[in-house]
Enzyme design. Structure first.
Site, PDB file in Angstrom:
ATOM      1  N   SER D  69     -58.656 107.129  73.555  1.00  0.00           N
ATOM      2  CA  SER D  69     -58.619 105.878  74.335  1.00  0.00           C
ATOM      3  C   SER D  69     -59.928 105.097  74.326  1.00  0.00           C
ATOM      4  O   SER D  69     -59.955 103.946  74.785  1.00  0.00           O
ATOM      5  CB  SER D  69     -58.248 106.173  75.790  1.00  0.00           C
ATOM      6  OG  SER D  69     -56.913 106.578  75.881  1.00  0.00           O
ATOM      7  N   LYS D  72     -59.830 101.684  72.890  1.00  0.00           N
ATOM      8  CA  LYS D  72     -59.218 100.568  73.630  1.00  0.00           C
ATOM      9  C   LYS D  72     -60.255  99.494  73.982  1.00  0.00           C
ATOM     10  O   LYS D  72     -59.936  98.315  74.080  1.00  0.00           O
ATOM     11  CB  LYS D  72     -58.552 101.085  74.918  1.00  0.00           C
ATOM     12  CG  LYS D  72     -57.316 101.949  74.677  1.00  0.00           C
ATOM     13  CD  LYS D  72     -56.773 102.523  75.978  1.00  0.00           C
ATOM     14  CE  LYS D  72     -55.400 103.149  75.860  1.00  0.00           C
ATOM     15  NZ  LYS D  72     -55.280 104.299  74.959  1.00  0.00           N
ATOM     16  N   TYR D 194     -50.980 101.534  66.880  1.00  0.00           N
ATOM     17  CA  TYR D 194     -51.589 102.098  68.088  1.00  0.00           C
ATOM     18  C   TYR D 194     -52.055 103.533  67.860  1.00  0.00           C
ATOM     19  O   TYR D 194     -53.183 103.902  68.194  1.00  0.00           O
ATOM     20  CB  TYR D 194     -50.572 102.015  69.231  1.00  0.00           C
ATOM     21  CG  TYR D 194     -51.055 102.604  70.532  1.00  0.00           C
ATOM     22  CD1 TYR D 194     -51.943 101.914  71.350  1.00  0.00           C
ATOM     23  CD2 TYR D 194     -50.619 103.855  70.951  1.00  0.00           C
ATOM     24  CE1 TYR D 194     -52.374 102.452  72.555  1.00  0.00           C
ATOM     25  CE2 TYR D 194     -51.053 104.404  72.150  1.00  0.00           C
ATOM     26  CZ  TYR D 194     -51.933 103.701  72.942  1.00  0.00           C
ATOM     27  OH  TYR D 194     -52.362 104.241  74.126  1.00  0.00           O
ATOM     28  N   TYR D 245     -59.151 106.116  83.858  1.00  0.00           N
ATOM     29  CA  TYR D 245     -57.836 106.456  84.403  1.00  0.00           C
ATOM     30  C   TYR D 245     -57.834 106.317  85.924  1.00  0.00           C
ATOM     31  O   TYR D 245     -58.357 105.338  86.439  1.00  0.00           O
ATOM     32  CB  TYR D 245     -57.407 107.867  83.953  1.00  0.00           C
ATOM     33  CG  TYR D 245     -57.539 108.059  82.477  1.00  0.00           C
ATOM     34  CD1 TYR D 245     -56.909 107.193  81.576  1.00  0.00           C
ATOM     35  CD2 TYR D 245     -58.302 109.095  81.937  1.00  0.00           C
ATOM     36  CE1 TYR D 245     -57.039 107.360  80.191  1.00  0.00           C
ATOM     37  CE2 TYR D 245     -58.427 109.279  80.573  1.00  0.00           C
ATOM     38  CZ  TYR D 245     -57.805 108.398  79.705  1.00  0.00           C
ATOM     39  OH  TYR D 245     -57.942 108.572  78.366  1.00  0.00           O
ATOM     40  N   VAL D 263     -59.034 111.175  75.857  1.00  0.00           N
ATOM     41  CA  VAL D 263     -58.594 112.563  76.041  1.00  0.00           C
ATOM     42  C   VAL D 263     -59.159 113.505  74.983  1.00  0.00           C
ATOM     43  O   VAL D 263     -58.980 114.718  75.076  1.00  0.00           O
ATOM     44  CB  VAL D 263     -57.049 112.715  76.068  1.00  0.00           C
ATOM     45  CG1 VAL D 263     -56.477 112.081  77.320  1.00  0.00           C
ATOM     46  CG2 VAL D 263     -56.425 112.171  74.810  1.00  0.00           C
TER      47      VAL D 263
END
Lengths: 309, 309, 309, 309
Positions: D69, D72, D194, D245, D263
């Site tokens: 992530s 992102k 993605y 998160y 992660v």
């Protein structure tokens, strides 16, 4: 509790049709696919089938329409007949208490849909029937043709394609449940099966006849048993508590019979041990049930005194 | 659909009691207040009342127990008889699809509870009955004494005080609905009325008799009408779809009768036009319904063939 | 990153006030209690306080207004100073991601509010400060008088009474958390303390001065330490992530400073190590933050280059 | 607020590494795909990059790991640079207040994800970048190679394939948003883009360098501007409020810097105007953030006094 004579069905139906004819508000047809949006909301048909297969009808009762979610009842029966109670480890039997496509409870309950009549639950049942038969939609079609005695029943491939083109919510549901291990088949295969089932066209007469196995406690038109007595009662119970989206309580309150509606404007209902009904009028209320359909069933139970309560 | 003779009730009840006696798992009594926690989970009683007031029973069927949520049925009937359909602008008739105390749907639906049998809904019904009578609990007590023919029925003030001492969730619900303008009385007054109702002690015999007006389509024990035919059917419908917390679908599936349970371990059920039942055993399942109670009703409908489906 | 001279504050404030003056849309004052609804949305005041207590201001910067939720910052600081990290077992530090009064997450998270700035969290902090001091509101008032150097600061009993009369949602929150064992005091006592805090009236000058302990990393106006360096930073962090209801992300994005708003139209903000700000204009946006207040702080950080990012 | 000399970075990093070495609990690696599950939780690396491209490091700081992530942030920057504020009509900027994959808020808010760092939001940003470039993943890879100066950076096709094989939740999210008209590309194409982005492997050194454009207020390694000053600050603000998160509040509280975790066990952080950090240790806490990574950043800000608060 019910002492109605069969000979009284026809006049009751005609009286109801006349009353509905005078009702100005019919709701609005579903508009998310062209084939449904094009329906005339003033169309109305209603049929009653007795246990021996005699059918009475009024209005457009022999006109085929898009059955949509009504087929969920038959798919459930066909799968339950095959796998029995194991099914209930994969789908619940409780009312959903939420708009019919909601993902919230599905997440809260780890991918186990609340009942077989919300879309998520019907996807699971279709998935399981498909795994057991290799052709869930074909199995459904054969069953409905045999029970209705109408070999002309068919899927509407154009409607199925429209549904698929607007199928993102159902695809989301299927993938979501797959993430919890609750879907066995490939999603595109499952969705194809599901949308074809929804696209089936049948008339009030066809559906009233095809539903009689639930009024006969599980016995098919040919006298063979599809479901045990207990299973037939159980499907009726699920129809009563979950058959009309988030209006099941209201439907039980007004109509008092197990029923299942579809966004095509059809509703089937069961008087256990006595007869079945099917009504069709495409205009829907805000919860997705046929306005004239619910009103007609309400009048039928009031006029005849038929009710499970 | 039902051909059972009255003379058969007693042997059926005795057979069921013997079967339950051999069942090891009885669940656990509610433990949030001392009076309930102290109950022996192996206690079991069951009664059937016919329309004429004849009562059959087995086990501890004459022993008073804490009725708790069972009284919600009677409070609903008493208010509906007074204000009619206006009530439905303040409480819904749909299954809640969530644990029985949940605030989520209440917030989503602007302070209108889903149905009269979740705590929020019962608070609204109590509030409205209290506004109309000046003494909701007293009204309930008079009604139950008259219908059961037992003038000794009484509230258990110790239980009511215990409930009040653990009443923060119900206080939260009441204040929350008051914020939406859906409560008329002062909250402490309302809660006092509510907890007293829940504390009422009655036996299976008392409750089976007190419920017969629903099997008689609205006619009280003295022959006077409390509810219209339609209202009586409607309450039966709400019991079937909402009467057993988040297990209403399962109860309909297994038992197939309108019913209402309480955390004291009691359950009442209605066979419209025929008889009523009340069963009591304090051990609960994880959804708050009596384990032996549901099992006994399940056996009763299986053995007698009684079912609305 | 910031090279602004103190002498530049006054012209910047005047430029901002002039720009705001030309802005037609000011939002609408909160209307749930009369005292707030009566405010003129075109009112505007803004103050900057330096670490040494020098204050610059413009417009109605010396006019007292209803501080409302702004006091939550001070109550948090006063309790954290006393009990330290134990507080965080009773209230979280995460953004709520939901409208500020929502009960949903509170239920999901077992009565532990997400953070000290939603109402539920502030009730917990008030409850705990009250248990430790015997007079949470009095403690708050003393602190604010001392930090602002204004002994005339006072609660507005009329506003407090109005809040209490419309206090059902907060009462519901308090009872709900009490049901989880997360409230120690009696609910009426707690609510009285809470509403009095919210009713405090103070001006932009007062609040900018009273906030300087957060820009001074925990040191009070008299040079004594209230919070550790770490605790002061932590409160700034919570203000940045949770200080403006469900617009904290947007506030961080536009303003880039720790801030806390109130429905009275005030907002305080901290430039760590440098200065504090307070702005007031009663017209709110749909998320409950002052329209002109956010715009003024946005302009301030743009014109001065001040930002934590 | 920060007076740290560059020459002090190396000893600080070594001290932190020594402390982490003595920490027994390192959490558990993500186990949903084999490549992540196989990582040794005791691995630890950390790097600091200055604005001029000087990098300091300790432990496994030159070892490539699965960025997940973290990418992102870069995808967001690349799309925001192209389309500007129009992006914010399709994705929000508020913390989600729910576990990172939750569908609940997405449904409540009509298919508009709360922020660009939850999976749903990153799918939208990827979708939009792909529509604008024809190759979102390729664009990301080029950017990261250029900023890090490491032409060997590459996707891990095996990891991408593993993610795709477990990709039902992301497929559900994508279909769900497509149902609301918030996805433009075909879902399989979007998911492929993605998952490839997530699979990118890079080291702490690479990522610290690639992040420096955010510490330089939008200026790339080659001196060209990618983002406006305002946009760079805005991405930092979103990192602070949404980057870790459902622990963003806790991260702001403990670390006090804009950060983004993955992660794979990596975390990047920005000290605006000063430097960037990247830490890697595969063991995660229950909210999906690296245990040793958060601890190391916490120690770094404590030891150096660096903090935006």
């Amino acid at each position: 509790m019910m002492t109605l004579m069969s000979s009284q069905f026809q006049p009751v139906l005609e009286r109801i049709a006349a009353e509905i004819e005078r009702t100005p508000d019919r709701g609005r047809p579903a508009d998310y696919i062209p084939a449904l949006a094009a329906c005339d909301p003033r169309t109305f048909g209603m049929a009653v089938a007795e246990l021996d297969g005699t059918v009475y009808g009024v209005g457009d009762w022999r006109e085929p329409f898009s059955t949509q979610s009504i087929t969920k009842v038959f798919t459930l029966a066909l799968d339950l007949a095959r796998e029995g109670d194991e099914l209930w480890e994969h789908v619940g039997r409780e009312p959903s208490g939420n708009p019919f496509n909601s993902l919230v409870q599905l997440e809260y309950e780890n991918g186990i849909p609340r009942n077989p009549f919300i879309n998520a639950g019907a996807l699971v049942v279709t998935d399981r029937l498909h795994s057991r038969t290799g052709d869930a939609a074909g199995e459904l079609l054969s069953f409905l043709r045999e029970e209705s005695g109408n070999p002309a029943l068919a899927f509407d491939e154009e409607v199925a394609a429209s549904e698929a083109a607007h199928g993102d919510r159902n695809a989301a549901l299927a993938h979501f449940m797959a993430a919890y291990g609750n879907i066995d088949n490939d999603i595109p295969v499952l969705l194809d099966q599901y949308f074809r089932q929804c696209s089936l066209r049948a008339s009030c007469a066809d559906l009233a006849l095809a539903t009689t196995f639930l009024a006969r406690h599980g016995i098919r038109a040919d006298g063979n048993r599809l479901l045990t007595l207990s299973q037939a009662k159980q499907i009726n119970a699920i129809m009563l508590t979950c058959g009309t989206y988030d209006a099941a309580g209201d439907f039980a309150y007004r109509v008092g019979l197990p029923g299942k509606s579809g966004v095509g404007g059809g509703i089937i209902a069961v008087v256990p041990g006595r007869c079945t009904l099917c009504v069709w009028s495409p205009g829907l209320d805000e919860r997705g049930n046929s306005v004239a359909g619910v009103a007609a069933l309400d009048r039928f139970t009031t006029l005849t005194g038929v009710s499970v309560f």
